[in-house]
Enzyme design. Structure first.
Site, PDB file in Angstrom:
ATOM      1  N   TYR A 124       0.713  -1.174  -0.021  1.00 38.35           N
ATOM      2  CA  TYR A 124      -0.028  -0.057   0.095  1.00 38.35           C
ATOM      3  C   TYR A 124       0.835   1.231   0.046  1.00 38.35           C
ATOM      4  O   TYR A 124       0.455   2.385   0.413  1.00 38.35           O
ATOM      5  CB  TYR A 124      -0.931   0.095   1.252  1.00 38.35           C
ATOM      6  CG  TYR A 124      -2.171  -1.035   1.124  1.00 38.35           C
ATOM      7  CD1 TYR A 124      -2.049  -2.104   0.267  1.00 38.35           C
ATOM      8  CD2 TYR A 124      -3.090  -0.768   1.812  1.00 38.35           C
ATOM      9  CE1 TYR A 124      -3.149  -3.012   0.158  1.00 38.35           C
ATOM     10  CE2 TYR A 124      -4.130  -1.795   1.654  1.00 38.35           C
ATOM     11  CZ  TYR A 124      -4.257  -2.776   1.070  1.00 38.35           C
ATOM     12  OH  TYR A 124      -5.063  -3.702   1.029  1.00 38.35           O
ATOM     13  N   LYS A 171       4.242 -14.583   4.301  1.00 41.27           N
ATOM     14  CA  LYS A 171       4.396 -15.338   3.074  1.00 41.27           C
ATOM     15  C   LYS A 171       5.967 -15.503   2.813  1.00 41.27           C
ATOM     16  O   LYS A 171       6.487 -15.211   1.684  1.00 41.27           O
ATOM     17  CB  LYS A 171       3.800 -14.807   2.123  1.00 41.27           C
ATOM     18  CG  LYS A 171       3.363 -15.921   1.015  1.00 41.27           C
ATOM     19  CD  LYS A 171       2.222 -16.580   1.246  1.00 41.27           C
ATOM     20  CE  LYS A 171       2.468 -17.815  -0.005  1.00 41.27           C
ATOM     21  NZ  LYS A 171       1.622 -19.133   0.172  1.00 41.27           N
ATOM     22  N   ASP A 204      -1.902 -18.096   4.202  1.00 39.71           N
ATOM     23  CA  ASP A 204      -2.872 -19.044   3.629  1.00 39.71           C
ATOM     24  C   ASP A 204      -3.318 -19.863   4.493  1.00 39.71           C
ATOM     25  O   ASP A 204      -4.544 -20.121   5.010  1.00 39.71           O
ATOM     26  CB  ASP A 204      -2.542 -19.681   2.378  1.00 39.71           C
ATOM     27  CG  ASP A 204      -1.113 -19.988   2.096  1.00 39.71           C
ATOM     28  OD1 ASP A 204      -0.241 -19.666   3.015  1.00 39.71           O
ATOM     29  OD2 ASP A 204      -0.761 -20.589   1.179  1.00 39.71           O
ATOM     30  N   ASP A 228      -5.270  -6.121   5.926  1.00 45.13           N
ATOM     31  CA  ASP A 228      -6.382  -5.592   5.476  1.00 45.13           C
ATOM     32  C   ASP A 228      -7.437  -6.932   5.000  1.00 45.13           C
ATOM     33  O   ASP A 228      -8.634  -6.721   5.563  1.00 45.13           O
ATOM     34  CB  ASP A 228      -6.299  -4.963   4.045  1.00 45.13           C
ATOM     35  CG  ASP A 228      -7.171  -3.957   3.460  1.00 45.13           C
ATOM     36  OD1 ASP A 228      -8.302  -4.017   4.194  1.00 45.13           O
ATOM     37  OD2 ASP A 228      -7.166  -3.329   2.331  1.00 45.13           O
TER      38      ASP A 228
END
Ligand code: NAI
Length: 334
Positions: A124, A171, A204, A228
């Site tokens: 972002y 991740k 995930d 988010d």
């Protein structure tokens, strides 16, 4: 004590949920001088900008803001009001408590999660460009400074609020440098808080664990994009966007808001649920030291939700925003 607070009622249902919230704050005996300003689509229409200077000056001075949802015009070259406010005032920590409310239908019970999201960088950062026609690039910025700062925030929050463990969500198996740095910073900070448990989850898997059994997790620490997405997923576990609020916190400034958007589909129908806005106000009152008033409002909200006689349609009720809010006020004044 009198508080001077910047108020951004917002667009769509924003003013509809803000109005009763102010009445509720007043009924709880808190003395506030509100400085009201437009932002988003309403501000663009009136002032030609989505973030007017007067609003920025007011928040810069008052340091505390209560904000309704704003509509950011899509595809017209305007930066998101939310992203810009967070970056301008260095509101680096987005704190979202995810907890069941009595009487609110939800997929899970006994959920009590704290989502801590880094608010200023990651994907972002807003650094995007066209490499060649047909190929776009968006840069993900992760810094040691911001990652360490948000990890410290999560651990300090855990310690101050009797939380048992923090899970860093990442991740790093794929994004070895960026997410790797975020995870390493979290590990470094965790080592300084031996009484708080620490673990990490690949994002995930974290989503899977959240929908399998959200009661197993406690404080979640995430960079911007994952935060988010996961925070909305988490809101869905306890009844949806209409009943969850969040705080955007920096070292000097703090902004409190409901999680939901401006809900154009129900604007003007007088059925918007003000619960999330009331919860944002409760967090704000706590933050400014009005703990008693915050407790009174929260207790009244819980009672009205539990009785279930005056609920808005999203909670399977048939009452209007005003009827719901007036019932809370009567409960506060009892
Ligand atoms: P939304 O949250 O406004 O609406 C999603 C669904 O939830 C709609 O069916 C709506 O009626 C319902 N809903 C939301 N809040 C509710 C409430 N308090 N009571 C009852 N029902 C409620 O999300 P959507 O439609 O994706 O976004 C609409 C606009 O809001 C967009 O312009 C978006 O950019 C903006 N937005 C602003 C946010 C903010 O300022 N923090 C956050 C999310 C979206």
């Amino acid at each position: 004590m009198k508080h001077r607070i910047t108020l951004i009622p917002g667009d769509g249902i924003g003013p509809e949920v803000t109005r009763p919230t102010l009445k509720i704050i007043k009924a709880a005996g808190v003395n506030v001088e509100w400085e009201t300003h437009l932002a988003g689509a309403g501000a663009l229409k009136k002032h030609g900008t989505t973030l007017p200077r007067l609003l920025l000056d007011s928040f810069a001075k008052n340091k505390i803001a209560l904000k309704g949802p704003v509509t950011t015009p899509v595809g017209e070259g305007f930066a998101s009001v939310n992203v810009e406010l967070r970056q301008s005032f260095n509101l680096y920590a987005n704190l979202r408590p995810i907890k069941n409310l009595p009487g609110v239908p939800a997929r899970y019970q006994n959920v009590d999660l704290i989502v801590v999201r880094e608010n200023t960088e990651g994907l972002y950062s807003g650094i995007e460009h066209e490499v060649v026609p047909g190929v776009m690039e968006s840069l993900k910025i992760i810094t040691e400074k911001a990652s360490t700062r948000i990890a410290k925030f999560a651990f300090n929050y855990a310690r101050a609020n009797g939380r048992k463990k923090v899970a860093a969500i990442h991740k790093a198996n794929i994004m070895k440098l960026t997410d790797g740095l975020f995870l390493q910073c979290a590990r470094n900070v965790a080592a300084k808080y031996p009484k708080i448990g620490f673990g990490d989850l690949i994002v995930d898997n974290a989503c899977l664990q959240l929908v399998l059994d959200p009661t197993r997790l406690d404080v979640l620490l995430l960079e911007n994009l994952y935060g988010d997405i996961v925070s909305d997923l988490a809101a869905g576990l306890v009844g949806g966007l209409g009943v969850v609020a969040g705080a955007n916190l920096g070292d000097t400034h703090a902004l409190f808001e409901p999680v939901h958007g401006s809900a154009p589909d129900i604007k003007g129908k007088k059925i918007a649920n003000p619960t999330a806005m009331i919860l944002a106000a409760v967090m704000m009152l706590d933050h400014v030291g009005e703990r008693r008033a915050a407790k009174r409002i929260f207790a009244a909200l819980e009672t009205v939700l539990l009785k279930g006689e005056r609920l808005t349609p999203d909670l399977n009720g048939r009452s209007s925003t005003k009827q719901f809010a007036d019932t809370i006020i009567r409960e506060i004044e009892r």
